[in-house]
Design an enzyme around this catalytic site. Sequence first.
Site, PDB file in Angstrom:
ATOM      1  N   GLU A 270       0.842  -1.200   0.000  1.00 38.51           N
ATOM      2  CA  GLU A 270       0.000   0.000   0.000  1.00 38.51           C
ATOM      3  C   GLU A 270       0.871   1.241   0.000  1.00 38.51           C
ATOM      4  O   GLU A 270       1.946   1.251   0.602  1.00 38.51           O
ATOM      5  CB  GLU A 270      -0.921  -0.006   1.225  1.00 38.51           C
ATOM      6  CG  GLU A 270      -1.897  -1.175   1.241  1.00 38.51           C
ATOM      7  CD  GLU A 270      -2.792  -1.179   2.468  1.00 38.51           C
ATOM      8  OE1 GLU A 270      -2.680  -0.265   3.298  1.00 38.51           O
ATOM      9  OE2 GLU A 270      -3.609  -2.121   2.598  1.00 38.51           O
ATOM     10  N   HIS A 293      -7.987   0.986   1.911  1.00 35.80           N
ATOM     11  CA  HIS A 293      -7.831   0.613   3.322  1.00 35.80           C
ATOM     12  C   HIS A 293      -8.641   1.548   4.230  1.00 35.80           C
ATOM     13  O   HIS A 293      -8.123   2.135   5.180  1.00 35.80           O
ATOM     14  CB  HIS A 293      -6.350   0.654   3.718  1.00 35.80           C
ATOM     15  CG  HIS A 293      -6.047  -0.220   4.911  1.00 35.80           C
ATOM     16  ND1 HIS A 293      -4.839  -0.842   5.090  1.00 35.80           N
ATOM     17  CD2 HIS A 293      -6.795  -0.570   5.993  1.00 35.80           C
ATOM     18  CE1 HIS A 293      -4.850  -1.532   6.215  1.00 35.80           C
ATOM     19  NE2 HIS A 293      -6.037  -1.381   6.783  1.00 35.80           N
TER      20      HIS A 293
END
Length: 410
Positions: A270, A293
Amino acid sequence: MEPTTSYPKDKIKILFLENISDRAVKHFTQAGYANVKKLSGALSEEELIKEIKDVHLLGIRSKTQVTEKVLAAATKLQAIGAFCIGVNQINLKAATKTGITVFNAPYSNTRSVAELVIGASIMLIRRIPDKNKAAHEGIWMKDAKGSFELRGKTLGIIGYGNIGTQVSVLAEALGMKVLYYDVVTKLPLGNAEACKSLKDLVSQSDIVTLHVPETAQTRNMINKNNLKFFKKGSILLNYARGEVVDLDALRKFIVDGHISGAGIDVYPWEPEKNGDRFQTPLQDLPNVILTPHIGGSTEEAQQNIGVDVSNKLFQFLEMGITTGSHTVPELSLPPQEGTHRILHVHNNVPGVLSAINTQLSNHKINILGQYLKTNEDIGYVVLDVDKKLSKQAEKLLRDVKETIKVRLLY
């Protein structure tokens, strides 16, 4: 009035990173802790090493990595608050060895994640992502083909913990049949039914949702070998941990039409910050919802997390309470009238408690209250001693063999 801590409150340094809720900041400033610093982003290891030198309490979220090198530089650090569900970003072994208490908020954003799972289920089973994309491109797609109700469908939950159980209750309220699989035996809520194996669950479920931690056992638990057992046309949701699903394998099964859709919120890799370039094998696929997320990212969840973790940090700082700790053994104890409290963290080897008592009794220091809790690595002793002799007691305890950390609390 006596100060709540033996160390002046204005000298206790508190560092909050990653834009932690202002409720956490207010909790401390309103209690007289004026030296609170809040930063909006995460820090690199090198930046954190420089910043943490004189910090007593550290608050982070999921991006900041608290490594062994960071902890070695944190000579005054007493506790870390992870303002999120997980603690994977903290080297717990190193924190334990140095007697640093680590707290998190395992329950505060469960509702936010559970609601998003149900919302994504509705969107995907109705194929809303494709219709939405077409409408934005000026194409009219008024079609019922491949669009279904949740009612009467089967939801398979892998990991029947705090979030999984809430998803179970919400799904059943919408008329779904709920199956679940967990490596630990769990009592069902409502009419949910346990499955004996992962294969058993995925082969029966119209929607499969993952709510497991990231461990060696769960890494790539959804892969090409078990995706073939999924019910044809089923939907996969991952709002748990990024390493749990093999995304390349999932892409193939979506392209082949075996999996009809997916909702993914977590990824093996990420970006560090908003605006950074993001790539995943699931981009540009039909009926796939990709979110950055944000499963627990609601105003309510962040406020709840701010309150929960700051309460734990505050109780530890002022009373030595370690309930919810992942490192120092858990102790919850009331204050004792007319005493001073000393916290002693030591390596868990035989004879330390005896050595503590011998040191104090040889110098005629009366112990008015004593509490001990141990884990495999360390022991945590809280002593309430005579006020007149507390300074002497603190010095004596520092000389006890196997001592890691001593603090005169108040």
